[in-house]
Enzyme design. Structure first.
Site, PDB file in Angstrom:
ATOM      1  N   HIS A   1      40.278  38.062  40.541  1.00 31.65           N
ATOM      2  CA  HIS A   1      38.987  37.690  41.132  1.00 31.65           C
ATOM      3  C   HIS A   1      38.586  36.291  40.684  1.00 31.65           C
ATOM      4  O   HIS A   1      38.192  35.446  41.508  1.00 31.65           O
ATOM      5  CB  HIS A   1      37.927  38.704  40.712  1.00 31.65           C
ATOM      6  CG  HIS A   1      36.525  38.265  40.983  1.00 31.65           C
ATOM      7  ND1 HIS A   1      35.846  38.576  42.148  1.00 31.65           N
ATOM      8  CD2 HIS A   1      35.653  37.509  40.250  1.00 31.65           C
ATOM      9  CE1 HIS A   1      34.636  38.046  42.110  1.00 31.65           C
ATOM     10  NE2 HIS A   1      34.497  37.393  40.961  1.00 31.65           N
ATOM     11  N   GLU A   2      38.704  36.009  39.383  1.00 37.11           N
ATOM     12  CA  GLU A   2      38.309  34.703  38.859  1.00 37.11           C
ATOM     13  C   GLU A   2      39.177  33.586  39.448  1.00 37.11           C
ATOM     14  O   GLU A   2      38.669  32.526  39.833  1.00 37.11           O
ATOM     15  CB  GLU A   2      38.412  34.691  37.334  1.00 37.11           C
ATOM     16  CG  GLU A   2      37.456  35.638  36.633  1.00 37.11           C
ATOM     17  CD  GLU A   2      36.008  35.333  36.936  1.00 37.11           C
ATOM     18  OE1 GLU A   2      35.664  34.146  37.135  1.00 37.11           O
ATOM     19  OE2 GLU A   2      35.198  36.285  37.005  1.00 37.11           O
TER      20      GLU A   2
ATOM     21  N   HIS B   1      38.250  32.425  42.899  1.00 34.47           N
ATOM     22  CA  HIS B   1      37.263  31.345  42.991  1.00 34.47           C
ATOM     23  C   HIS B   1      37.957  29.993  42.996  1.00 34.47           C
ATOM     24  O   HIS B   1      37.571  29.085  43.737  1.00 34.47           O
ATOM     25  CB  HIS B   1      36.293  31.421  41.812  1.00 34.47           C
ATOM     26  CG  HIS B   1      35.307  32.547  41.900  1.00 34.47           C
ATOM     27  ND1 HIS B   1      34.473  32.723  42.990  1.00 34.47           N
ATOM     28  CD2 HIS B   1      35.003  33.548  41.032  1.00 34.47           C
ATOM     29  CE1 HIS B   1      33.700  33.780  42.787  1.00 34.47           C
ATOM     30  NE2 HIS B   1      34.016  34.310  41.619  1.00 34.47           N
TER      31      HIS B   1
ATOM     32  N   GLU C   1      31.258  35.525  45.708  1.00 33.22           N
ATOM     33  CA  GLU C   1      31.715  36.688  44.943  1.00 33.22           C
ATOM     34  C   GLU C   1      32.416  37.699  45.850  1.00 33.22           C
ATOM     35  O   GLU C   1      33.454  38.254  45.482  1.00 33.22           O
ATOM     36  CB  GLU C   1      30.533  37.346  44.230  1.00 33.22           C
ATOM     37  CG  GLU C   1      29.948  36.537  43.100  1.00 33.22           C
ATOM     38  CD  GLU C   1      30.958  36.226  42.016  1.00 33.22           C
ATOM     39  OE1 GLU C   1      31.742  37.142  41.647  1.00 33.22           O
ATOM     40  OE2 GLU C   1      30.985  35.078  41.543  1.00 33.22           O
TER      41      GLU C   1
ATOM     42  N   ASP D   1      36.356  38.784  45.609  1.00 35.39           N
ATOM     43  CA  ASP D   1      36.769  40.198  45.593  1.00 35.39           C
ATOM     44  C   ASP D   1      37.804  40.466  46.682  1.00 35.39           C
ATOM     45  O   ASP D   1      38.806  41.153  46.460  1.00 35.39           O
ATOM     46  CB  ASP D   1      35.560  41.104  45.802  1.00 35.39           C
ATOM     47  CG  ASP D   1      34.714  41.261  44.545  1.00 35.39           C
ATOM     48  OD1 ASP D   1      35.149  40.798  43.475  1.00 35.39           O
ATOM     49  OD2 ASP D   1      33.611  41.843  44.644  1.00 35.39           O
TER      50      ASP D   1
END
Length: 295
Positions: free
Chosen positions: A147-148, A151, A226, A230
């Site tokens: 997930h990070e 970004h 976000e 995801d």
């Protein structure tokens, strides 16, 4: 009260003293430079302030992990094993320029869990909280990092950095007009002298209503990012692991479980757990089928 704070009295005092010392060591020169630029560059000072602000941010990105973070936390290389192999494999899969992989002793101060990356575009570092490793399965930690890194892969960090620079330029440009408003100074008792720092404080107060609009828009954008991160993790095949890790993080961090959509849109930079689980297709023990994995 809730078991989050793990700091001792001694550690709290030491942190306070270190924070004050850093504030003086860094804040005083930066404030002096801020005032000097305004005094010496005329009506176009906001251009120079803008360039100075960018330089300070780049300097902070470079020096923070080297000189500041070690004053408060210990960073240790992640030990060899399944987790290290999984994270390095994820980074290689995404062409993420991973240089170092650290574990931070976050448990020394808090029971909260987290993971993040930082660094320059060509040299990135990943930091995993020891609390996250302790309370999560290996694949769940990798899912959090997917997930990070989503970004990063989707350029969210770059876009937010660009928006921040535009906002900073906008603030300084408005201040260049506001600084000559003598009537406002006089309204607060400054009739003969017009201190720049007082002008900036008054300007910040006058700008506060506009900042509420900016906050709303930024939170809406952040929540959108976000969901996209995801979804990125889901496409990598981590939907189940990410859902489980989000539930564990929710329990560990005691985050808000539910909230009115309007309240959440303004106050929360992240979607609440039910929204994220719904987007992931999670529904208790059963889950919608994963989409095909990305190559």
């Amino acid at each position: 009260k809730f078991g989050f704070n793990k700091s001792t009295v001694k550690l709290w005092i030491v942190d306070l003293l270190k924070g004050q010392a850093l504030g003086l060591a860094l804040g005083a020169p930066l404030l002096s430079a801020f005032l000097a630029i305004i005094q010496r560059t005329g009506n176009g000072f906001f251009y120079y302030l803008f360039l100075f602000g960018i330089a300070v941010q780049l300097f902070a990105i470079t020096i923070y992990p080297i000189a500041i973070l070690p004053l408060f936390n210990k960073l240790s290389p992640l030990e060899d094993g399944a987790l290290k192999n999984g994270v390095e494999g994820l980074a290689k899969r995404l062409d993420f320029p991973l240089t170092n992989l650290f574990v931070i002793d976050g448990s020394k101060r808090s029971a909260h869990s987290n993971a993040y990356f930082y660094g320059l575009p060509w040299k990135k570092h990943i930091v995993i909280y020891d609390t996250l490793i302790e309370k999560s399965e290996t694949e769940e930690v990798v899912a959090v990092l997917s997930h990070e890194l989503g970004h990063w892969s989707l350029s969210h960090t770059t876009k937010l950095f660009g928006i921040a620079q535009f906002h900073m330029f906008y603030i300084f440009a408005l201040f260049s007009v506001f600084i000559n408003n003598r009537s406002l100074y006089r309204s607060f008792g400054f009739h003969k002298q017009y201190p720049i720092i007082i002008g900036f404080i008054l300007f910040s107060e006058a700008l506060a209503p506009m900042d509420t609009v900016v906050k709303l828009l930024m939170n809406i954008l952040s929540r959108k990012f976000e969901f996209e991160a995801d979804e990125f993790a889901v496409k990598l095949g981590y939907s189940t692991e990410l859902a489980k890790s989000l539930i564990k993080l929710q329990i560990q961090n005691l985050s808000t479980m539910d909230a009115d959509w309007m309240y959440a849109s303004y106050h929360f930079s992240h979607p609440i757990l039910p929204e994220r689980l719904g987007a992931l297709g999670w529904s208790g023990k059963e889950k919608k089928a994963d989409p095909p994995k990305m190559d």
